[in-house]
Enzyme design. Structure first.
Site, mmCIF file in Angstrom:
data_model
loop_
_atom_site.group_PDB
_atom_site.id
_atom_site.type_symbol
_atom_site.label_atom_id
_atom_site.label_comp_id
_atom_site.label_asym_id
_atom_site.label_seq_id
_atom_site.Cartn_x
_atom_site.Cartn_y
_atom_site.Cartn_z
ATOM 1 N N ARG A 87 6.077 3.978 -17.936
ATOM 2 C CA ARG A 87 5.051 5.009 -17.808
ATOM 3 C C ARG A 87 5.126 5.707 -16.429
ATOM 4 O O ARG A 87 4.488 6.725 -16.214
ATOM 5 C CB ARG A 87 3.659 4.424 -18.065
ATOM 6 C CG ARG A 87 3.048 3.674 -16.950
ATOM 7 C CD ARG A 87 1.652 3.169 -17.254
ATOM 8 N NE ARG A 87 1.379 1.981 -16.497
ATOM 9 C CZ ARG A 87 1.051 1.974 -15.203
ATOM 10 N NH1 ARG A 87 0.941 3.089 -14.529
ATOM 11 N NH2 ARG A 87 0.849 0.837 -14.587
ATOM 12 N N HIS A 143 3.103 -7.583 -8.087
ATOM 13 C CA HIS A 143 1.957 -7.925 -8.935
ATOM 14 C C HIS A 143 2.247 -9.048 -9.941
ATOM 15 O O HIS A 143 1.906 -8.931 -11.134
ATOM 16 C CB HIS A 143 1.457 -6.668 -9.682
ATOM 17 C CG HIS A 143 1.440 -5.418 -8.842
ATOM 18 N ND1 HIS A 143 1.237 -5.437 -7.476
ATOM 19 C CD2 HIS A 143 1.596 -4.111 -9.162
ATOM 20 C CE1 HIS A 143 1.283 -4.195 -7.006
ATOM 21 N NE2 HIS A 143 1.500 -3.366 -8.000
ATOM 22 N N CYS A 202 0.871 -1.177 0.000
ATOM 23 C CA CYS A 202 0.000 0.000 0.000
ATOM 24 C C CYS A 202 0.910 1.229 0.000
ATOM 25 O O CYS A 202 2.117 1.107 0.183
ATOM 26 C CB CYS A 202 -0.938 -0.007 1.203
ATOM 27 S SG CYS A 202 -0.097 -0.264 2.770
ATOM 28 N N HIS A 203 0.315 2.379 -0.255
ATOM 29 C CA HIS A 203 1.098 3.608 -0.393
ATOM 30 C C HIS A 203 0.482 4.729 0.436
ATOM 31 O O HIS A 203 -0.686 4.648 0.831
ATOM 32 C CB HIS A 203 1.109 4.095 -1.851
ATOM 33 C CG HIS A 203 1.432 3.057 -2.862
ATOM 34 N ND1 HIS A 203 2.708 2.593 -3.078
ATOM 35 C CD2 HIS A 203 0.647 2.393 -3.757
ATOM 36 C CE1 HIS A 203 2.692 1.697 -4.058
ATOM 37 N NE2 HIS A 203 1.450 1.555 -4.476
ATOM 38 N N ASP A 214 -2.878 -2.574 -2.383
ATOM 39 C CA ASP A 214 -2.435 -1.540 -3.335
ATOM 40 C C ASP A 214 -3.192 -0.218 -3.146
ATOM 41 O O ASP A 214 -3.175 0.638 -4.036
ATOM 42 C CB ASP A 214 -2.516 -2.004 -4.793
ATOM 43 C CG ASP A 214 -1.743 -1.073 -5.726
ATOM 44 O OD1 ASP A 214 -0.716 -0.515 -5.296
ATOM 45 O OD2 ASP A 214 -2.183 -0.859 -6.863
ATOM 46 N N ARG A 225 12.871 -0.154 -3.333
ATOM 47 C CA ARG A 225 12.118 -0.520 -4.528
ATOM 48 C C ARG A 225 12.796 0.017 -5.780
ATOM 49 O O ARG A 225 13.187 1.186 -5.830
ATOM 50 C CB ARG A 225 10.714 0.080 -4.432
ATOM 51 C CG ARG A 225 9.767 -0.388 -5.529
ATOM 52 C CD ARG A 225 8.435 0.305 -5.406
ATOM 53 N NE ARG A 225 7.373 -0.398 -6.098
ATOM 54 C CZ ARG A 225 6.279 0.182 -6.577
ATOM 55 N NH1 ARG A 225 6.113 1.502 -6.435
ATOM 56 N NH2 ARG A 225 5.357 -0.514 -7.185
ATOM 57 N N ASN A 260 -3.352 5.332 -10.553
ATOM 58 C CA ASN A 260 -3.467 5.156 -12.021
ATOM 59 C C ASN A 260 -4.518 4.148 -12.453
ATOM 60 O O ASN A 260 -4.425 3.605 -13.554
ATOM 61 C CB ASN A 260 -2.103 4.755 -12.624
ATOM 62 C CG ASN A 260 -1.054 5.812 -12.373
ATOM 63 O OD1 ASN A 260 -1.275 6.964 -12.712
ATOM 64 N ND2 ASN A 260 0.043 5.444 -11.761
ATOM 65 N N TYR A 297 2.629 11.389 -12.680
ATOM 66 C CA TYR A 297 1.207 11.594 -12.406
ATOM 67 C C TYR A 297 1.066 12.376 -11.109
ATOM 68 O O TYR A 297 1.990 12.398 -10.286
ATOM 69 C CB TYR A 297 0.452 10.256 -12.299
ATOM 70 C CG TYR A 297 0.922 9.356 -11.170
ATOM 71 C CD1 TYR A 297 0.405 9.478 -9.879
ATOM 72 C CD2 TYR A 297 1.890 8.374 -11.385
ATOM 73 C CE1 TYR A 297 0.839 8.653 -8.842
ATOM 74 C CE2 TYR A 297 2.319 7.545 -10.356
ATOM 75 C CZ TYR A 297 1.784 7.696 -9.088
ATOM 76 O OH TYR A 297 2.223 6.887 -8.062
HETATM 77 C C1 0GY Z 1 1.351 0.230 -7.725
HETATM 78 C C2 0GY Z 1 1.143 0.434 -9.151
HETATM 79 C C3 0GY Z 1 1.381 1.568 -9.836
HETATM 80 C C4 0GY Z 1 2.075 2.744 -9.384
HETATM 81 C C5 0GY Z 1 3.220 2.755 -8.667
HETATM 82 O O1 0GY Z 1 5.093 3.790 -7.813
HETATM 83 C C6 0GY Z 1 4.042 3.951 -8.417
HETATM 84 O O2 0GY Z 1 3.662 5.035 -8.821
HETATM 85 O O3 0GY Z 1 3.697 1.643 -8.156
HETATM 86 C C7 0GY Z 1 0.897 1.591 -11.224
HETATM 87 O O4 0GY Z 1 0.623 2.685 -11.741
HETATM 88 O O5 0GY Z 1 0.800 0.495 -11.840
HETATM 89 O O6 0GY Z 1 1.827 -0.801 -7.303
HETATM 90 O O7 0GY Z 1 1.043 1.115 -6.990
#
Ligand code: 0GY
Length: 289
Positions: A126, A177, A28-29, A245, A120, A250, A45
């Site tokens: 993208r 993933h 998660c973020h 997640d 990471r 996105n 983004y």
């Molecule tokens: C995820 C997937 C995405 C984004 C990122 O670091 C990120 O911006 O991981 C994605 O856009 O597929 O795991 O959060």
């Protein structure tokens, strides 16, 4: 935020699946809040704010005990929002950062004390300008003595090119993933078989069986992702992790209800013994021991 940005679900339902005690949301973020933790100038983004309070409320609502918070590309290599969330959560969270090669040993130690256990490397074009693998390898050599590991994010088509680098890493390697399989091609497609073979042949490689909402072609309830995740969980029950997640950066097709995502778990890990490995034993071994 970007005009087409989809914000996280405002009121996810309670899952029917009862998570085992001590379950970890291992992907998660946190995003911002931008007023306090500005997004990186080089980002690709601009998301909505999704701060630590909302993340910890979701953790409690869904029934998780702990989080692993992973640095997202919108914050670049500025890990302040992540570290702030870790310090608030105390022992209930661990973190995975993105590192500038110039980071000092003292900063690494401070991150370790805050709960960071991994770095990471993101290879999605993208999202980032992919870092040179030599730079990644030298960072991996520096974090190995701390007992940290590497998390990698790449697309299925990039696995062959990255394989020598991934094999050479001196730490455990966690692939985000499932290496982003092309779900529309089915689980017997050579690309996914190559991924399974890669995990089979490399004991230090783990994978997250995450993001059915991102990988699916058919959409909810993500039936098309089930055979992929089942294949991974069945073969490597001691090297899999699961996470929401949240806040789902996105996503363009739809925003998942996080309760639905938790209810996806027993479809990919039907036995309680394996559920416990996936949700408790494996993440505890990697992040809390
Ligand atoms: C995820 C997937 C995405 C984004 C990122 O670091 C990120 O911006 O991981 C994605 O856009 O597929 O795991 O959060």
């Amino acid at each position: 935020m970007d005009p087409d940005w989809l914000c996280f679900h405002p009121n996810p339902r309670k899952p029917r699946f009862r998570l085992p005690a001590g379950a970890v949301d291992a992907h998660c973020h946190v995003f911002g809040p931008a007023a306090r933790f500005p997004f990186a100038p080089e980002r690709k983004y601009t998301p909505c704010d999704a701060g630590k309070e909302a993340l910890f409320a979701l953790r409690d609502h869904l029934g998780f005990a702990r989080n692993v918070i992973v640095q997202a590309s919108c914050h670049g290599r500025d890990n302040r929002a992540l570290l702030d969330a870790l310090r608030t959560a105390g022992d209930r969270a661990r973190g995975v950062v993105s590192l500038d090669p110039a980071t000092s040993d003292a900063d690494l130690r401070a991150m370790d004390e805050a709960g960071v256990r991994g770095v990471r490397f993101n290879f999605l074009r993208r999202l980032v300008d992919a870092p040179p693998t030599e730079e990644c390898l030298s960072i991996a050599r520096r974090i190995a003595p701390l007992g940290w590991h590497v998390v990698v994010y790449f697309e299925a088509a990039d696995l062959p090119g990255l394989e020598p680098f991934l094999k050479s890493l001196p730490t455990p390697v966690v692939v985000d993933h499932m290496g982003r399989p092309e779900i529309g091609k089915g689980p017997d497609h050579p690309g996914f078989r190559a991924f399974l073979r890669f995990v089979e042949n490399n004991d230090h490689v783990w994978t997250k069986v995450t993001c059915p909402e991102r990988l699916t072609v058919q959409g909810p309830p993500y039936d098309d992702v089930v055979p992929f995740a089942c294949a991974v969980v069945e073969r490597f029950p001691d090297r899999v992790l699961w996470g929401t997640d949240w806040p789902h950066p996105n996503m363009k097709s739809h925003m998942p209800d996080d309760g639905d995502l938790v209810d996806f778990i027993p479809r990919i890990a039907p036995s309680p013994v394996v559920q416990r490995k996936l949700l408790v034993d494996n993440p505890m071994r990697l992040y809390w021991s």
